[in-house]
Design an enzyme around this catalytic site. Structure first.
Site, short mmCIF file in Angstrom:
data_model
loop_
_atom_site.label_atom_id
_atom_site.label_comp_id
_atom_site.label_asym_id
_atom_site.label_seq_id
_atom_site.Cartn_x
_atom_site.Cartn_y
_atom_site.Cartn_z
N TYR A 66 -5.36 -2.72 3.15
CA TYR A 66 -5.28 -3.78 2.16
C TYR A 66 -4.57 -5.02 2.70
O TYR A 66 -4.23 -5.92 1.94
CB TYR A 66 -4.59 -3.28 0.88
CG TYR A 66 -5.46 -2.34 0.05
CD1 TYR A 66 -6.53 -1.68 0.62
CD2 TYR A 66 -5.20 -2.13 -1.29
CE1 TYR A 66 -7.33 -0.81 -0.12
CE2 TYR A 66 -5.99 -1.28 -2.05
CZ TYR A 66 -7.05 -0.62 -1.46
OH TYR A 66 -7.83 0.23 -2.20
N LYS A 108 -4.86 11.07 7.29
CA LYS A 108 -6.06 11.34 8.09
C LYS A 108 -5.68 11.08 9.56
O LYS A 108 -6.38 10.36 10.29
CB LYS A 108 -7.20 10.42 7.61
CG LYS A 108 -8.58 10.85 8.06
CD LYS A 108 -9.15 12.01 7.30
CE LYS A 108 -10.39 12.52 7.99
NZ LYS A 108 -10.97 13.74 7.42
N ASP A 123 -8.94 14.83 2.84
CA ASP A 123 -10.17 15.38 2.26
C ASP A 123 -9.92 16.77 1.68
O ASP A 123 -10.31 17.08 0.56
CB ASP A 123 -11.34 15.38 3.27
CG ASP A 123 -10.92 15.63 4.70
OD1 ASP A 123 -9.71 15.65 4.97
OD2 ASP A 123 -11.80 15.82 5.55
N ASP A 174 -4.40 4.39 -3.72
CA ASP A 174 -5.24 3.77 -4.74
C ASP A 174 -6.27 4.78 -5.24
O ASP A 174 -6.46 4.98 -6.45
CB ASP A 174 -5.93 2.54 -4.11
CG ASP A 174 -6.54 1.61 -5.14
OD1 ASP A 174 -6.42 1.89 -6.34
OD2 ASP A 174 -7.15 0.60 -4.73
#
Ligand code: NAI
Length: 324
Positions: free
Chosen positions: A107, A154, A188, A212
């Site tokens: 972002y 991740k 995930d 988010d």
């Protein structure tokens, strides 16, 4: 004592839900004020209650929401997700706090057209921001008696950026908060675990984009965006806002659930009460919370929760309960 905060109605359903909150606050004896110049006002008053603001998709101006968080260095987003009596969902015992880094990651808005048909978006991770949000999350958890922090990441793919995020969290855990359980969860698999059994999670710590997405996923576990509040907290200033957006599909129709905004307002009241040790203000927050909880249990709900009340009527129902 009088504390001033900035109210930013936003657009879409923003004016409707913030108006509902302002009326409930007034009825609870916790009036709000509406100064004009946003940033200067927040810098002056330190606290703001903000409605959602639309961000155009795929072009147009950059997000006002992201800019506000960055400009004021509101680096810690806190999004509590709890099951509510009177709101039936798949799970009954969800009690999760999502802590999201609010100032960097993808972002950062650094996007480039390298050549026709080739775009890059740069994910920024700084040791300062990663360590700061880790410390914020552990401190927040520790002060509220929470037992475990799960870091969603991740780092198997983004070995450097998410790797740094993880390293900072692990170091803060080991060096400063060893009493709080700590786990690292690849995002995930974490999403799968969340929808299978959310009771496994206590506090979830994420970088910006993951936070988010995960906060909306968690909102879905407890009844949706109409019941999920949030806070953006910095050292000096804090802006409180619901997780939801401006919902253009229902704007202007008296359909929006103002509860997420109201809960964000109660988070603001509690934050100010903590800072100023103000027990009477805390009591006003508790009165509002008791009133909306009992309204929900009595079936006084907006349409998104299976009820039939409009935005205004739901606010009226809460106000009526406070004057009983
Ligand atoms: P959204 O949260 O506005 O709406 C998603 C769905 O949830 C819609 O079907 C909407 O009707 C429903 N919904 C949301 N809030 C509700 C409420 N209080 N009561 C009942 N139903 C509610 O998300 P969307 O459609 O992705 O975004 C719309 C705009 O909002 C976009 O421009 C986006 O950038 C902006 N946005 C702003 C945020 C902020 O100001 N902090 C946060 C998220 C999105």
């Amino acid at each position: 004592m009088t504390y001033q905060c900035v109210l930013i109605p936003g657009d879409g359903i923003g004016p409707e839900v913030t108006d509902a909150v302002r009326r409930v606050f007034a009825a609870a004896g916790a009036d709000t004020v509406l100064p004009k110049e946003t940033i200067d006002s927040i810098l002056e008053h330190h606290y703001a209650l903000k409605g959602p603001c639309t961000t155009p998709i795929g072009g147009g101006f950059s997000s006002i929401n992201v800019a506000l968080r960055k400009t004021l260095n509101l680096y810690g987003a806190v999004r509590p997700v709890r099951s509510l009596d009177g709101v039936s969902t798949r799970f009954e015992d969800v009690d999760i706090i999502v802590v999201r880094e609010n100032t960097e990651g993808l972002y950062s808005g650094i996007e480039n057209t390298i050549t026709e048909g080739v775009i890059t978006s740069i994910k920024v991770a700084t040791e300062l921001a990663c360590r700061r949000i880790a410390r914020f999350a552990f401190k927040y958890a520790s002060e509220r008696g929470r037992k475990k922090i799960s870091v969603f990441h991740k780092a198997n793919i983004m070995k450097l950026s998410d790797g740094l995020f993880l390293r900072c969290a692990k170091e803060v855990h080991e060096n400063e908060f060893p009493q709080i359980d700590y786990e690292e969860v690849i995002i995930d698999a974490g999403c799968m675990r969340l929808v299978q059994d959310p009771s496994q999670f206590d506090v979830i710590l994420c970088e910006n984009l993951y936070g988010d997405v995960i906060s909306d996923l968690c909102a879905g576990l407890v009844g949706g965006l109409g019941v999920t509040p949030g806070a953006n907290i910095g050292e000096e200033n804090a802006v409180f806002e619901a997780v939801h957006g401006s919902a253009p599909d229902i704007a202007g129709q008296n359909l929006a659930n103002p509860l997420a905004m109201l809960m964000s307002g109660v988070m603001m009241i509690n934050h100010i009460s903590d800072r100023h040790q103000d027990e009477s203000l805390r009591a006003a927050g508790a009165r509002i919370r008791d009133a909306y909880n009992s309204a929900l249990v009595a079936g006084e709900k907006t349409r998104d929760l299976g009820g039939s009340l409009g935005t205004k009527e739901f606010a009226d129902a809460i106000i009526a309960r406070m004057s009983q």
